[in-house]
Write an enzyme that holds these catalytic residues in place. Structure first.
Site, PDB file in Angstrom:
ATOM      1  N   ALA A  20      48.904  18.285  73.493  1.00 38.81           N
ATOM      2  CA  ALA A  20      49.524  18.442  72.170  1.00 38.81           C
ATOM      3  C   ALA A  20      50.779  17.575  72.104  1.00 38.81           C
ATOM      4  CB  ALA A  20      49.832  19.907  71.878  1.00 38.81           C
TER       5      ALA A  20
ATOM      6  N   HIS B 257      57.255  14.042  74.217  1.00 36.31           N
ATOM      7  CA  HIS B 257      56.417  13.657  75.365  1.00 36.31           C
ATOM      8  C   HIS B 257      56.355  12.134  75.513  1.00 36.31           C
ATOM      9  CE1 HIS B 257      54.456  17.653  74.359  1.00 36.31           C
ATOM     10  NE2 HIS B 257      54.736  17.810  75.638  1.00 36.31           N
TER      11      HIS B 257
END
Length: 288
Positions: A41, A46
């Site tokens: 996700a 990230h």
């Protein structure tokens, strides 16, 4: 077994054996490897870790694995977002390889080993999620030993997790450098998180106040306000802003997460918070 090169533009290793084969090929050429462990996700936070990894190593491996051992029975394991195809698209051109194992690959039948890191794992998140960090330490140790990267990068949003992993790597003499990546924030300062998608529009507006209160509380403590007074006032403001519950708001020594015995923040200090609004639990932190 072999790398999956057909599902996405980016090759995917589904087994530890295939991951090790790929990494060994790079190492034989004298090339360096960075690992970015994730539960998928992926969002801009990230991807900022992946970009940092690219600056530090020749190859970047991103693991995508929703780790069941770090979820308590009442937590959102089944509801945790899974979007491997979208994650692979986001990583195309940034990573060299995705490691996306199954739970059976990481925890085969009869698996009976747990890694526990005492001390730094016990307060804060450890008080509210007592099994969480043992699950984190176990899976991270397995990922590090599977990939044997030169460096591994974790986001500073999960500050306590970062401290637990650094202590574990030091204590177990795992030859990997652990780096922290800065917290990425939305325009209003809300720390980016895969769980932010659960917020309703009204909850999302309230959630944006969390970092503001955190920063102002940190400023008070840095200016000499006793820690106990600063966090009491900050906690009251968080609840008044519309959060339903406050698990903790604490100012601690940054590395050990031990409290300040003299009720004054000094040296390398960190403010950390966990609060819930609706069904979503948010965490954040920042240096004092």
């Amino acid at each position: 077994m072999a790398l999956d090169t057909k599902s996405y533009a980016l090759p995917v290793a589904r087994s530890i054996e295939d991951l090790r084969d790929a990494v060994a090929g790079w190492v034989m050429k004298g090339e360096t490897v960075a690992l970015v462990p994730t539960m998928g996700a992926l969002h801009a936070g990230h991807l900022s870790l992946v970009d940092l990894a690219r600056d530090k190593a020749d190859h970047v491996v991103v693991s995508i694995f929703v780790n069941p051992t770090q979820f308590a029975p009442h937590e959102d394991l089944d509801a945790y977002p899974r979007q491997e195809a979208a994650d692979a698209d986001a990583l195309n051109g940034k990573a060299s390889l995705i490691f996306a194992p199954t739970a059976q690959e990481m925890y085969p039948e009869g698996f009976s080993t747990t890694v526990s890191v005492f001390g730094v794992s016990e307060p804060l998140e450890g008080s509210f999620r007592p099994t969480h960090f043992a699950g984190v330490a176990t899976i991270v140790s397995k990922l590090l030993l599977a990939a044997l990267p030169d460096i591994a990068i974790f986001g500073e949003k999960d500050w306590q997790q970062l401290m637990v992993i650094r202590r574990m790597v030091r204590d177990l003499n795992i030859p990997v450098e652990i780096l922290g990546g800065p917290i990425m924030r939305e325009a209003d300062g809300l720390a980016m998180s895969s769980r932010n998608v659960y917020l309703t529009p009204e909850e999302r507006k309230i959630a944006g106040e969390l970092n503001v209160i955190l920063r102002e509380t940190a400023r008070k403590a840095a200016g000499g306000t006793p820690v106990s007074q600063a966090v009491k006032e900050g906690g009251e403001r968080i609840l008044a802003a519309g959060f339903d519950t406050l698990d903790y708001l604490e100012i601690r020594h940054a590395a050990s997460l031990a409290p300040f015995e003299d009720d004054r923040a000094h040296g390398d200090a960190r403010i950390l918070v966990a609060a819930k609004i609706g069904n979503t639990r948010l965490i954040d932190n920042m240096p004092i």
